[in-house]
Scaffold this motif. Structure first.
Motif, PDB file in Angstrom:
ATOM      1  N   TRP A 174      25.459  22.878 -83.408  1.00 33.00           N
ATOM      2  CA  TRP A 174      26.860  22.601 -83.699  1.00 33.00           C
ATOM      3  C   TRP A 174      27.724  23.811 -83.363  1.00 33.00           C
ATOM      4  O   TRP A 174      27.303  24.933 -83.625  1.00 33.00           O
ATOM      5  N   PRO A 175      28.930  23.662 -82.767  1.00 33.47           N
ATOM      6  CA  PRO A 175      29.581  22.411 -82.389  1.00 33.47           C
ATOM      7  C   PRO A 175      29.364  22.012 -80.929  1.00 33.47           C
ATOM      8  O   PRO A 175      30.024  21.076 -80.463  1.00 33.47           O
ATOM      9  N   ALA A 176      28.460  22.706 -80.217  1.00 36.71           N
ATOM     10  CA  ALA A 176      28.247  22.370 -78.809  1.00 36.71           C
ATOM     11  C   ALA A 176      27.790  20.920 -78.642  1.00 36.71           C
ATOM     12  O   ALA A 176      28.132  20.261 -77.654  1.00 36.71           O
ATOM     13  N   ARG A 195      33.498  28.549 -87.152  1.00 33.75           N
ATOM     14  CA  ARG A 195      34.754  29.069 -86.616  1.00 33.75           C
ATOM     15  C   ARG A 195      34.674  29.308 -85.110  1.00 33.75           C
ATOM     16  O   ARG A 195      35.470  30.057 -84.548  1.00 33.75           O
ATOM     17  N   ARG A 196      33.742  28.666 -84.451  1.00 28.05           N
ATOM     18  CA  ARG A 196      33.582  28.883 -83.014  1.00 28.05           C
ATOM     19  C   ARG A 196      34.705  28.212 -82.221  1.00 28.05           C
ATOM     20  O   ARG A 196      35.200  27.148 -82.598  1.00 28.05           O
ATOM     21  N   LEU A 231      33.303  34.119 -83.478  1.00 29.57           N
ATOM     22  CA  LEU A 231      34.091  34.328 -84.681  1.00 29.57           C
ATOM     23  C   LEU A 231      35.555  34.106 -84.349  1.00 29.57           C
ATOM     24  O   LEU A 231      36.023  34.531 -83.290  1.00 29.57           O
ATOM     25  N   ASP A 232      36.289  33.474 -85.248  1.00 31.82           N
ATOM     26  CA  ASP A 232      37.721  33.324 -85.029  1.00 31.82           C
ATOM     27  C   ASP A 232      38.409  34.681 -85.119  1.00 31.82           C
ATOM     28  O   ASP A 232      37.825  35.670 -85.573  1.00 31.82           O
ATOM     29  N   ALA A 263      26.082  33.684 -75.375  1.00 34.64           N
ATOM     30  CA  ALA A 263      27.125  32.806 -74.848  1.00 34.64           C
ATOM     31  C   ALA A 263      28.531  33.307 -75.167  1.00 34.64           C
ATOM     32  O   ALA A 263      29.510  32.687 -74.745  1.00 34.64           O
ATOM     33  N   PHE A 264      28.635  34.442 -75.870  1.00 35.49           N
ATOM     34  CA  PHE A 264      29.932  34.988 -76.261  1.00 35.49           C
ATOM     35  C   PHE A 264      29.984  36.475 -75.898  1.00 35.49           C
ATOM     36  O   PHE A 264      30.176  37.338 -76.770  1.00 35.49           O
TER      37      PHE A 264
END
Length: 458
Positions: free
Chosen positions: A219-221, A280-281, A291-292, A333-334
């Motif tokens: 989640w949420p992918a 918060r993605r 992270l937001d 991925a980030f």
């Protein structure tokens, strides 16, 4: 008075306060109450009992804050629930027949530099079919070993950190996924009421953060049309059973929606920042975020401004090393946001930062250095799983990218190396922080020491 149907769970605990969670029940046309009383271990007289009403809206659960406690002191307490037509003030004057179980917890020491110890674990698989758990003793077995260690170790365990996938809402996702609130609540009740985990959490301050399986795998992918209903039910249950007894909870204001899941807590000169690296993605922007913005800014400010000697950052998914598999659900991925965090640590000369995570069904410790900054190093402790499914593989050393820098920049390369082997079996981590080192000891489900390593403090 009846014993709790779930709990009690000792949550956020300081030198002068502790937060207790328990679930009772309710009966039609009567008011139900939860009650707790405590005293210093060995004393005869109890402190005044605390009562709080129970409701069906909160699944018969309650959170009670015990205030005005004494630092570094062992307390014993009793907890239960009952139905009554009397009001709270009348109940305070009424004799009650308390349940027999006597529980114990210890408040935190107020000493700044005293050694501290922690248990870290994640990914506790408990399969339920048609509402019935399948071989629940398998998922509970490791907590008996943790209990034995906690009773016989020094320094005492300051906290149990459960860093994600405490429940698997989607354990049969490919056949019959749980989406309804009552079905999700049933999993929490079953998971947290097994005898060994219940015994552990009734006496050890327990801190939790969710990962994907509290909602849905990756989640949420993997979010699909109509999953808003699932998300609302899953997070509502998470707030009730996991977040409520932690620092992010609202204490006795149970049932109020939480503004955020990430939180901080401290033990002397050791501080923890527990991130919400799942809900918060932002996957839609040109620069994806784990992270937001608010959470990233709070984390960076804490890293820079906190005077703590040791700073643990919990992120349910791995900060590094990266897995070879694609697509990746973790920090790989980030990359832009991860690099900003690393650059914050490097450029401000922040020492003794350790990232703590789980998720990958394998445990390890590793060290990150910088080619042009000899004083820079960041460590990671990965502890997973507490109980694996036979359907899911364990991670191995070959799972990770270890033969190339984590990040290459104009200012230099971030390079990493394993400080331990990769453990490919059910396990938990026993983490001890003293004045010179962090000792990381991985134990199997029977409590046998698998391997240990040490992280030197600067």
């Amino acid at each position: 008075m009846l014993i709790p149907t779930v709990g009690p769970i000792v949550g956020h605990t300081t030198s002068h306060q502790t937060r207790l969670f328990l679930r009772g029940g309710w009966q039609k046309d009567t008011q139900a109450f939860a009650a707790v009383r405590c005293r210093r271990a060995g004393e005869e007289h109890w402190n005044n009992a605390t009562f709080t009403p129970l409701s069906e809206a909160n699944d018969g659960a309650a959170v009670i804050d015990l205030q005005g406690l004494v630092a570094d002191t062992e307390y014993e307490y009793q907890a239960g629930w009952f139905s009554s037509t009397l009001g709270v003030e009348t109940l305070r004057e009424s004799p009650l027949q308390w349940p027999e179980p006597l529980y114990r917890f210890r408040t935190q020491s107020s000493a700044v530099t005293t050694p501290r110890a922690y248990i870290v674990g994640s990914c506790r698989y408990l399969q339920m079919t048609a509402g019935v758990p399948w071989a629940p003793q398998l998922g509970d077995r490791i907590f008996a070993s943790i209990n034995t260690l906690a009773r016989n170790t020094n320094p005492p365990i300051s906290a149990l950190l459960m860093t994600g996938d405490q429940v698997y809402i989607d354990d049969l996702n490919f056949i019959a996924p749980d989406r309804e609130y009552e079905d999700i609540l049933a999993k929490y009740r079953t998971a947290f009421s097994q005898p060994h985990i219940a015994a552990l959490m009734s006496g050890t301050p327990t801190y939790m953060i969710l990962d994907d399986h509290e909602i849905e795998d990756n989640w949420p992918a993997n979010k699909s049309r109509g999953d808003e209903h699932l998300y609302e039910n899953a997070t509502r249950a998470y707030e009730l059973y996991q977040a409520s007894h932690g620092p992010a909870g609202t204490g006795e204001g149970l049932g109020q929606p939480l503004d955020r899941y990430w939180y901080q807590f401290s033990h002397g000169d050791i501080e923890w920042f527990v991130t919400d690296s799942r809900t918060r993605r932002d996957l839609a922007s040109s620069e994806p975020r784990m992270l937001d913005l608010e959470q990233e800014q709070a984390l960076c400010e804490w890293l820079i401004q906190s005077p703590a000697r040791v700073k643990f950052v919990v992120t349910s998914v791995m900060f590094y090393p990266d897995r070879k598999s694609l697509p990746d659900d973790a920090w790989k991925a980030f990359p832009e946001q991860r690099l900003r965090l690393l650059e914050t640590i490097r450029t401000h000369g922040i020492k003794n930062v350790v990232f703590v995570s789980g998720d990958v069904h394998g445990s390890l410790t590793s060290r990150l250095t910088h080619s042009e900054a000899p004083d820079f190093d960041v460590h990671t402790i990965v502890s997973s799983p507490l109980c694996n499914s036979r359907l899911l593989p364990y991670a191995k050393a070959s799972t990770f990218i270890l033969d190339q820098p984590l990040v290459q920049t104009a200012a230099g390369d971030y390079r990493h190396e394993l400080m331990s082997g990769v453990i490919s079996q059910d396990n938990f981590a026993h983490v001890i922080v003293d004045t010179e080192q962090i000792h990381v000891r991985f134990h199997d489900r029977d409590g046998t020491l698998l391997q240990s390593t040490s992280i030197s403090l600067n």
